[in-house]
Motif scaffolding. Sequence first.
Motif, short mmCIF file in Angstrom:
data_model
loop_
_atom_site.label_atom_id
_atom_site.label_comp_id
_atom_site.label_asym_id
_atom_site.label_seq_id
_atom_site.Cartn_x
_atom_site.Cartn_y
_atom_site.Cartn_z
N SER A 77 28.79 53.57 5.54
CA SER A 77 29.55 54.56 4.80
C SER A 77 29.27 55.94 5.38
O SER A 77 28.15 56.21 5.83
CB SER A 77 29.19 54.54 3.32
OG SER A 77 29.87 55.54 2.60
N ASP B 220 31.20 60.34 1.94
CA ASP B 220 31.75 59.43 0.95
C ASP B 220 30.71 58.96 -0.07
O ASP B 220 31.05 58.21 -0.99
CB ASP B 220 32.36 58.19 1.64
CG ASP B 220 33.62 58.54 2.41
OD1 ASP B 220 34.30 59.50 2.02
OD2 ASP B 220 33.91 57.86 3.42
N THR C 283 28.72 59.06 -3.26
CA THR C 283 28.97 59.68 -4.57
C THR C 283 27.68 60.27 -5.14
O THR C 283 26.58 60.00 -4.65
CB THR C 283 29.53 58.64 -5.55
OG1 THR C 283 28.51 57.65 -5.82
CG2 THR C 283 30.76 57.95 -4.97
N HIS D 69 29.93 44.20 0.54
CA HIS D 69 30.22 45.55 0.09
C HIS D 69 28.99 46.08 -0.64
O HIS D 69 28.63 45.58 -1.71
CB HIS D 69 31.41 45.58 -0.87
CG HIS D 69 32.69 45.10 -0.27
ND1 HIS D 69 33.40 45.85 0.64
CD2 HIS D 69 33.38 43.95 -0.43
CE1 HIS D 69 34.49 45.18 1.01
NE2 HIS D 69 34.49 44.03 0.38
N SER E 238 32.32 53.37 -1.75
CA SER E 238 33.48 53.66 -0.91
C SER E 238 34.04 52.39 -0.29
O SER E 238 35.25 52.26 -0.11
CB SER E 238 33.10 54.66 0.18
OG SER E 238 32.06 54.14 1.01
N SER E 239 33.18 51.44 0.05
CA SER E 239 33.63 50.18 0.63
C SER E 239 34.43 49.37 -0.39
O SER E 239 35.49 48.84 -0.08
CB SER E 239 32.43 49.38 1.13
OG SER E 239 32.85 48.16 1.71
N LYS F 293 36.02 50.56 -2.95
CA LYS F 293 37.26 51.29 -3.20
C LYS F 293 38.28 51.04 -2.10
O LYS F 293 39.47 50.82 -2.37
CB LYS F 293 36.97 52.79 -3.31
CG LYS F 293 38.18 53.65 -3.58
CD LYS F 293 37.82 55.13 -3.68
CE LYS F 293 39.04 56.00 -3.91
NZ LYS F 293 38.69 57.44 -3.98
N ASN F 294 37.83 51.06 -0.86
CA ASN F 294 38.74 50.87 0.27
C ASN F 294 39.38 49.49 0.27
O ASN F 294 40.48 49.31 0.80
CB ASN F 294 38.00 51.09 1.59
CG ASN F 294 37.62 52.54 1.80
OD1 ASN F 294 38.21 53.44 1.20
ND2 ASN F 294 36.63 52.78 2.65
N SER G 104 29.86 48.85 -7.40
CA SER G 104 29.24 48.43 -6.14
C SER G 104 27.76 48.13 -6.35
O SER G 104 27.16 48.52 -7.35
CB SER G 104 29.40 49.52 -5.08
OG SER G 104 28.65 50.67 -5.45
#
Length: 415
Positions: free
Chosen positions: A169, A173, A175, A251, A255-256, A258-259, A266
């Motif tokens: 990541s 990205d 959080t 994952h 971000s992973s 979400k993508n 997560s």
Amino acid sequence: MSLAEDSPVHSSSSDDFAAILEAELDAASNSSGDSVEGAEEEESGAEDNDDISDFDLDHERVKRQKVELNTGIVNPQSSSSQGATSENIVSSSEEEICTHPGFFAGMCMKCGLRADDDSGVALKYIDKNLRLANDEMTRLRDKDFKDLLFNRKKLYLVLDLDHTLLNSSRLTDITEEEAYLNNQRDSLPDLLDPGNKYFHSRIIAQGDCTQKFQKGLDIVLGRESTVLILDDTEAVWKENKENLILMDRYHFFASSCKNFGFSHKSLSLLKTDESETEGALATVLKVLQQAHSLFFDKECKDNLEDRDVRQVLKTVRKEVLKDCKIVFTHVFPVNFTAEHHHLWRMAEQLGATCSTEVDHSVTHVVSGDAGTDKSRWAVRENKFVVNPGWIEASNILWRKQPEEKFPVSPARCKQ
């Protein structure tokens, strides 16, 4: 792998080439490295270049011999000796014909001839200037083959990285809830192999492959019959799907997830990680161990040289849904031939028997609607009723999944 030692024993066509390839593969140099004589210098993206000075000396010696033979420079003392010498020149010239086993910076690594075409296979992950002839690739694979099987009892393993062995990541990205990870960075080792034991700084990127947007085994110095692939994406292995062990995508970062369209939290947000005993990686490790055991099974009647890891994987896969008989309902499009659907073929590859009609031997009804006649029959007969995800999960996790985790919801349309 030491290619100088593993090359055919002192082959006259490849002694010099084996020496330089050994240097390219195993000898890391502290200097930036010099280009082969006559080649244009280019900037390298690698941190270190391998030392090729030993080859330069051999290359110069061979080149001088070529020049002397081709130009006919001799020291005749009489007409008879001149004739004998001329015959020797012709004979020597014939013996010195180079097969061009490999090229470095566009020049043959044995005779120094410059090549204008792009024939052979570029091994950019070893060195951006290295290219081997197809025959030489075959020779190296064949030479390593017997030692690999009979002496080392090993198979090749090609590993995907992102979403398979690790998850990456960008810092931008991360959080606020994942900010705690920043405090852990200094305590973590550099990536996966800090001792340079497994990867040895030679990671093959997709851009190194010979086909755009595809991965392939044509650049791997091992026979396809001995190579296992571990990856989370099947589509990129168009030519080598039978070598592939497809596994669940990893994952870790938010971000992973979400993508890829996942709404669940997560692992990073849960401040945990994949189970070391029941996770996807642990499951695949068992598959690898099983495949290795079957390949080298002493009870197998096949000659070891004739065994193929692709056939071994098929055998392992067929154990996943062994003894299951499946009927599908409200899964395939109307008027679609059931046998051609990917779920039907997947179930058969996993060892299941598929049918279009129910009977007492059916164990599972795979359904898209709990209200269909076949679904209701399964409930009355105490059979399993699962949604199609049960087959897909069993396939990617390489073991039959608990049926209760894949319930079927009612739908408006009925079959």
